[in-house]
Design a protein around this motif. Structure first.
Motif, PDB file in Angstrom:
ATOM      1  N   LYS A  54      83.954  29.827-106.626  1.00 32.20           N
ATOM      2  CA  LYS A  54      84.559  28.503-106.438  1.00 32.20           C
ATOM      3  C   LYS A  54      86.068  28.576-106.653  1.00 32.20           C
ATOM      4  CE  LYS A  54      84.420  23.740-108.066  1.00 32.20           C
ATOM      5  NZ  LYS A  54      83.789  22.784-108.985  1.00 32.20           N
ATOM      6  N   ARG A  55      86.484  29.255-107.713  1.00 33.77           N
ATOM      7  CA  ARG A  55      87.916  29.373-107.999  1.00 33.77           C
ATOM      8  C   ARG A  55      88.624  30.145-106.893  1.00 33.77           C
ATOM      9  NH1 ARG A  55      90.742  31.597-113.534  1.00 33.77           N
ATOM     10  NH2 ARG A  55      89.207  33.255-113.321  1.00 33.77           N
ATOM     11  N   LEU A  56      88.019  31.216-106.406  1.00 33.79           N
ATOM     12  CA  LEU A  56      88.631  31.976-105.309  1.00 33.79           C
ATOM     13  C   LEU A  56      88.740  31.123-104.052  1.00 33.79           C
ATOM     14  CD1 LEU A  56      89.763  34.560-104.048  1.00 33.79           C
ATOM     15  CD2 LEU A  56      87.399  35.254-103.581  1.00 33.79           C
ATOM     16  N   ASN A  57      87.688  30.397-103.718  1.00 33.47           N
ATOM     17  CA  ASN A  57      87.717  29.554-102.517  1.00 33.47           C
ATOM     18  C   ASN A  57      88.788  28.474-102.607  1.00 33.47           C
ATOM     19  OD1 ASN A  57      85.696  30.957-101.183  1.00 33.47           O
ATOM     20  ND2 ASN A  57      84.071  29.681-102.011  1.00 33.47           N
ATOM     21  N   GLN A  58      88.944  27.876-103.773  1.00 34.12           N
ATOM     22  CA  GLN A  58      89.991  26.861-103.947  1.00 34.12           C
ATOM     23  C   GLN A  58      91.379  27.477-103.789  1.00 34.12           C
ATOM     24  OE1 GLN A  58      88.892  25.432-107.848  1.00 34.12           O
ATOM     25  NE2 GLN A  58      87.627  23.781-107.014  1.00 34.12           N
ATOM     26  N   THR A  59      91.587  28.630-104.370  1.00 35.09           N
ATOM     27  CA  THR A  59      92.873  29.328-104.266  1.00 35.09           C
ATOM     28  C   THR A  59      93.145  29.736-102.830  1.00 35.09           C
ATOM     29  OG1 THR A  59      92.647  30.130-106.534  1.00 35.09           O
ATOM     30  CG2 THR A  59      94.196  31.305-105.114  1.00 35.09           C
ATOM     31  N   TYR A  60      92.131  30.286-102.189  1.00 36.48           N
ATOM     32  CA  TYR A  60      92.258  30.746-100.803  1.00 36.48           C
ATOM     33  C   TYR A  60      92.651  29.588 -99.877  1.00 36.48           C
ATOM     34  CZ  TYR A  60      91.121  33.408 -96.596  1.00 36.48           C
ATOM     35  OH  TYR A  60      91.186  34.050 -95.391  1.00 36.48           O
ATOM     36  N   LYS A  61      92.010  28.448-100.063  1.00 38.17           N
ATOM     37  CA  LYS A  61      92.330  27.277 -99.228  1.00 38.17           C
ATOM     38  C   LYS A  61      93.769  26.819 -99.437  1.00 38.17           C
ATOM     39  CE  LYS A  61      87.634  25.504 -98.880  1.00 38.17           C
ATOM     40  NZ  LYS A  61      86.699  24.452 -99.283  1.00 38.17           N
ATOM     41  N   LYS A  62      94.222  26.798-100.690  1.00 36.72           N
ATOM     42  CA  LYS A  62      95.611  26.407-100.971  1.00 36.72           C
ATOM     43  C   LYS A  62      96.581  27.326-100.244  1.00 36.72           C
ATOM     44  CE  LYS A  62      95.045  24.577-105.648  1.00 36.72           C
ATOM     45  NZ  LYS A  62      95.361  24.789-107.069  1.00 36.72           N
ATOM     46  N   ILE A  63      96.310  28.605-100.307  1.00 38.32           N
ATOM     47  CA  ILE A  63      97.188  29.590 -99.666  1.00 38.32           C
ATOM     48  C   ILE A  63      97.101  29.464 -98.156  1.00 38.32           C
ATOM     49  CG2 ILE A  63      97.534  32.062 -99.281  1.00 38.32           C
ATOM     50  CD1 ILE A  63      96.439  32.444-102.190  1.00 38.32           C
ATOM     51  N   GLU A 117      85.210  41.133-110.099  1.00 38.67           N
ATOM     52  CA  GLU A 117      86.009  41.521-108.925  1.00 38.67           C
ATOM     53  C   GLU A 117      86.573  40.294-108.220  1.00 38.67           C
ATOM     54  OE1 GLU A 117      86.951  44.659-107.835  1.00 38.67           O
ATOM     55  OE2 GLU A 117      86.158  45.203-109.805  1.00 38.67           O
ATOM     56  N   THR A 118      85.787  39.231-108.154  1.00 39.88           N
ATOM     57  CA  THR A 118      86.244  37.984-107.526  1.00 39.88           C
ATOM     58  C   THR A 118      87.362  37.370-108.356  1.00 39.88           C
ATOM     59  OG1 THR A 118      84.043  37.670-106.587  1.00 39.88           O
ATOM     60  CG2 THR A 118      85.476  35.730-106.669  1.00 39.88           C
ATOM     61  N   GLN A 119      87.213  37.398-109.649  1.00 35.13           N
ATOM     62  CA  GLN A 119      88.259  36.900-110.541  1.00 35.13           C
ATOM     63  C   GLN A 119      89.553  37.702-110.356  1.00 35.13           C
ATOM     64  OE1 GLN A 119      88.282  35.432-115.035  1.00 35.13           O
ATOM     65  NE2 GLN A 119      87.506  37.501-114.863  1.00 35.13           N
ATOM     66  N   LYS A 123      93.247  36.302-109.051  1.00 40.27           N
ATOM     67  CA  LYS A 123      94.494  36.561-109.787  1.00 40.27           C
ATOM     68  C   LYS A 123      95.517  37.252-108.882  1.00 40.27           C
ATOM     69  CE  LYS A 123      96.174  38.660-114.045  1.00 40.27           C
ATOM     70  NZ  LYS A 123      95.776  39.413-115.261  1.00 40.27           N
ATOM     71  N   PHE A 124      95.071  38.227-108.114  1.00 43.70           N
ATOM     72  CA  PHE A 124      95.961  38.928-107.186  1.00 43.70           C
ATOM     73  C   PHE A 124      96.578  37.953-106.175  1.00 43.70           C
ATOM     74  CE2 PHE A 124      96.417  40.780-102.949  1.00 43.70           C
ATOM     75  CZ  PHE A 124      97.397  41.737-103.194  1.00 43.70           C
ATOM     76  N   LEU A 125      95.740  37.115-105.570  1.00 44.81           N
ATOM     77  CA  LEU A 125      96.241  36.167-104.571  1.00 44.81           C
ATOM     78  C   LEU A 125      97.188  35.142-105.193  1.00 44.81           C
ATOM     79  CD1 LEU A 125      93.030  35.527-102.437  1.00 44.81           C
ATOM     80  CD2 LEU A 125      95.062  36.831-101.766  1.00 44.81           C
ATOM     81  N   MET A 126      96.848  34.667-106.383  1.00 43.88           N
ATOM     82  CA  MET A 126      97.720  33.694-107.049  1.00 43.88           C
ATOM     83  C   MET A 126      99.088  34.295-107.343  1.00 43.88           C
ATOM     84  SD  MET A 126      95.055  31.739-109.600  1.00 43.88           S
ATOM     85  CE  MET A 126      96.242  30.512-110.177  1.00 43.88           C
TER      86      MET A 126
END
Length: 132
Positions: A54-63, A117-119, A123-126
């Motif tokens: 969920k956290r990755l998907n939210q971050t990915y969408k923002k980016i 790994e998802t976490q 972090k990498f994308l952020m």
């Protein structure tokens, strides 16, 4: 099911609360599920995967929403490559094996690997895209 869910629920609630309250900075979650009773370990690992996806998907969408078409294609390509790498690393369960404790514990380990790994990807994308 054993009555040890109180600690698990509290730990997950604190983890989710911390994750939600720290939108400005990345909060590294430490999932310790292996030391619980088997049923609780399975639930803990499943919830860890769900929270991190969920956290990755939210971050990915923002980016993704801020990028040009070419940048979106590049990010999508990088994301697919990362997914293949993560799945190769974290999917060690033998689906054809008869169900037993060893298989269940391997599933828990696979889920914790996927969550971690998802976490790390989040972090990498952020950091790369300076998302807060």
């Amino acid at each position: 099911m054993k009555k040890s869910l109180g600690f698990t629920t509290l730990a997950l609630a604190l983890s989710v609360f911390t994750m939600q309250s720290s939108q400005a900075a990345f909060k590294q979650n430490n999932y310790v599920c292996e030391e619980l009773h088997m049923e609780d370990s399975v639930d803990c690992a499943d919830k860890a995967v769900a929270a991190e996806k969920k956290r990755l998907n939210q971050t990915y969408k923002k980016i993704h929403n801020k990028l040009s078409t070419a940048q979106k294609k590049q990010l999508d390509s990088e994301q697919l490559a990362w997914l293949k790498k993560r799945n190769a690393k974290c999917d060690n369960s033998d689906d054809s094996a008869p169900m037993n404790n060893m298989v269940v514990y391997q599933m828990i380990a696979d889920n914790l690997c996927t969550a971690n790994e998802t976490q790390n990807r989040t972090k990498f994308l952020m950091n790369k895209y300076k998302v807060k």
